[in-house]
Design a protein around this motif. Structure first.
Motif, PDB file in Angstrom:
ATOM      1  N   LYS A 284      45.731  68.534  47.539  1.00  0.00           N
ATOM      2  CA  LYS A 284      45.093  67.360  47.803  1.00  0.00           C
ATOM      3  C   LYS A 284      44.124  67.502  48.903  1.00  0.00           C
ATOM      4  O   LYS A 284      43.106  67.156  48.935  1.00  0.00           O
ATOM      5  CB  LYS A 284      46.001  66.293  48.428  1.00  0.00           C
ATOM      6  CG  LYS A 284      46.884  65.989  46.850  1.00  0.00           C
ATOM      7  CD  LYS A 284      48.039  64.833  47.635  1.00  0.00           C
ATOM      8  CE  LYS A 284      48.787  64.477  46.429  1.00  0.00           C
ATOM      9  NZ  LYS A 284      49.933  63.479  46.809  1.00  0.00           N
ATOM     10  N   GLU A 288      40.113  67.128  48.531  1.00  0.00           N
ATOM     11  CA  GLU A 288      39.348  66.169  49.504  1.00  0.00           C
ATOM     12  C   GLU A 288      38.047  66.671  50.074  1.00  0.00           C
ATOM     13  O   GLU A 288      37.173  65.835  50.556  1.00  0.00           O
ATOM     14  CB  GLU A 288      40.417  65.622  50.551  1.00  0.00           C
ATOM     15  CG  GLU A 288      39.890  64.712  51.577  1.00  0.00           C
ATOM     16  CD  GLU A 288      39.678  63.170  50.853  1.00  0.00           C
ATOM     17  OE1 GLU A 288      38.859  62.461  51.215  1.00  0.00           O
ATOM     18  OE2 GLU A 288      40.463  62.958  50.024  1.00  0.00           O
ATOM     19  N   ASN A 289      38.083  67.900  50.394  1.00  0.00           N
ATOM     20  CA  ASN A 289      36.796  68.548  50.836  1.00  0.00           C
ATOM     21  C   ASN A 289      35.806  68.822  49.900  1.00  0.00           C
ATOM     22  O   ASN A 289      34.832  69.631  50.057  1.00  0.00           O
ATOM     23  CB  ASN A 289      37.341  69.828  51.638  1.00  0.00           C
ATOM     24  CG  ASN A 289      38.112  69.407  53.008  1.00  0.00           C
ATOM     25  OD1 ASN A 289      37.539  68.402  53.619  1.00  0.00           O
ATOM     26  ND2 ASN A 289      39.363  69.779  53.057  1.00  0.00           N
ATOM     27  N   LYS A 316      33.371  62.511  44.232  1.00  0.00           N
ATOM     28  CA  LYS A 316      33.266  61.146  45.012  1.00  0.00           C
ATOM     29  C   LYS A 316      31.526  60.534  44.760  1.00  0.00           C
ATOM     30  O   LYS A 316      31.550  59.630  44.745  1.00  0.00           O
ATOM     31  CB  LYS A 316      33.218  61.505  46.563  1.00  0.00           C
ATOM     32  CG  LYS A 316      34.579  62.005  46.994  1.00  0.00           C
ATOM     33  CD  LYS A 316      34.379  62.424  48.235  1.00  0.00           C
ATOM     34  CE  LYS A 316      35.827  62.944  48.731  1.00  0.00           C
ATOM     35  NZ  LYS A 316      36.293  64.193  47.995  1.00  0.00           N
TER      36      LYS A 316
END
Length: 384
Positions: A284, A288-289, A316
């Motif tokens: 996770k 996220e990066n 994203k």
């Protein structure tokens, strides 16, 4: 009556060695080391450019045999190339070493990358890209964008300092220093292509002509029969390893943009799906990066992967490009991506660029077709 004086030789049965023994392991590694030692002094003449010494390619002969170029009819790429010549790239060749867990054992690999733009120390934006399936033209597609970033960096014409790395998947090799990695795991692009059996007809009917539908069904059959033995599951783990360990990216201070094209779209989608499905905190944190994605007519034929990745938010924001006359990855597939993301193609989730013509092309400004690199540079500059 004549006498045959020639002594008849009896055929001796072959000795079968137990592959689980230390003796087999040692002999295998010794053979690897011998081939590696030979390769250090071997001179290779690439399809383009001057001859050079192969310094780290212990399976050169095997891989040149197993991966002939798919660019049929282009004399420039009459054979597979495993390192690009100076005439093909201005990128700095970097050797990336990393380990991946397979069946509970960590195996070590190397892969070449070509770096452009800012140094690792000064970079504020990091982009890593994967090429398409072919050994020639597709491998250098991202390099032209990298060369643009070289110029931008030298002129200091952007507030963002972009480090651009184009992975060369054809160069993947097991590490000669790893005596546990006795498997010949090349994971070359043409060995990694999957079509979900449940999606074959759904995807086939999206092709514009009956001829292309027949082609696609035949392609899917070849994959399922084992002609293309390597799966995206293996490849996705390798991709994670080369980014996280090889490049050292995916941490809070080293977020990255993932660029994919054609064949590698399927690989990248599986990589993202694996991350999304994992429940581990480590995965996770890595996911996220992932800052964003650049998606060029991706060769992903697994609707589950597309739905999972595009609906989950693990990407994203994304920049996508497709030509309406693409004969290989039919244009209607775009709806699978946009619908799963809940995007109209011109919002914060996805910036979608479509071209009226161009087929399954590099879109690098050649052949009187658009230059997608212009859109990438502008889009990256406007990322938050």
């Amino acid at each position: 009556m004549t006498t045959n004086t020639r002594e008849e030789k009896k055929v001796q049965p072959a000795t079968v060695m137990n592959t689980a023994t230390k003796e087999y392991k040692d002999k295998t590694h010794a053979a690897m080391q011998q081939l590696y030692n030979i390769s250090k002094t071997e001179v290779m003449t690439p399809s383009v450019g001057d001859a050079y010494t192969v310094t780290r390619d212990p399976h050169l002969r095997l891989r040149r045999t197993l991966a002939p170029s798919l660019n049929v009819g282009l004399p420039k790429y009459a054979e597979a190339q495993f390192m690009l010549s100076k005439s093909e790239t201005t990128g700095k060749r970097i050797s990336l070493e990393f380990g991946v867990d397979f069946d509970g054992k960590k195996k070590y690999f190397t892969m070449d990358g070509y770096a452009f733009g800012a140094s690792e120390q000064e970079a504020t934006v990091r982009i890593v890209t994967l090429h398409g399936i072919s050994s020639g033209v597709s491998r250098t597609r991202w390099h032209k964008l990298g060369e643009r970033y070289n110029i931008i960096h030298k002129q200091s014409s952007s507030k963002k300092k972009v480090r651009f790395v184009a992975l060369d998947w054809h160069s993947i090799d097991r590490s000669v220093d790893d005596d546990t990695n006795t498997e010949f795991l090349t994971c070359l692009p043409k060995h990694i292509m999957e079509v979900s059996s449940t999606d074959v007809e759904n995807i086939a009917t999206l092709h514009a002509s009956e001829e292309r539908q027949v082609w696609y069904r035949g392609f899917a059959k070849a994959v399922s029969s084992g002609v293309c033995p390597r799966g995206f599951d293996d490849g996705a783990r390798l991709l994670r390893g080369v980014i996280e360990e090889g490049l050292g990216w995916g941490k809070v201070d080293t977020p990255f943009i993932l660029g994919m094209k054609s064949w590698s779209g399927g690989l990248a989608m599986r990589f993202l799906s694996q991350l999304n499905q994992s429940g581990s905190e480590e995965d996770k944190a890595f996911a996220e990066n992932i800052q964003a994605a650049i998606i060029m007519h991706p060769g992903c034929f697994d609707k589950k992967d597309i739905s999972d990745v595009m609906s989950s938010g693990i990407i994203k924001t994304a920049l996508m490009v497709w030509a309406k006359d693409d004969p290989l990855i039919p244009y209607p597939v775009t709806r699978l991506y946009l619908d799963a993301a809940g995007s109209n193609g011109d919002d914060e989730k996805i910036k979608f660029i479509s071209y009226e013509r161009g087929g399954h092309h590099n879109f690098d400004g050649t052949d009187n077709l658009p230059n997608f690199d212009d859109s990438v540079i502008e889009w990256v500059n406007n990322l938050p």
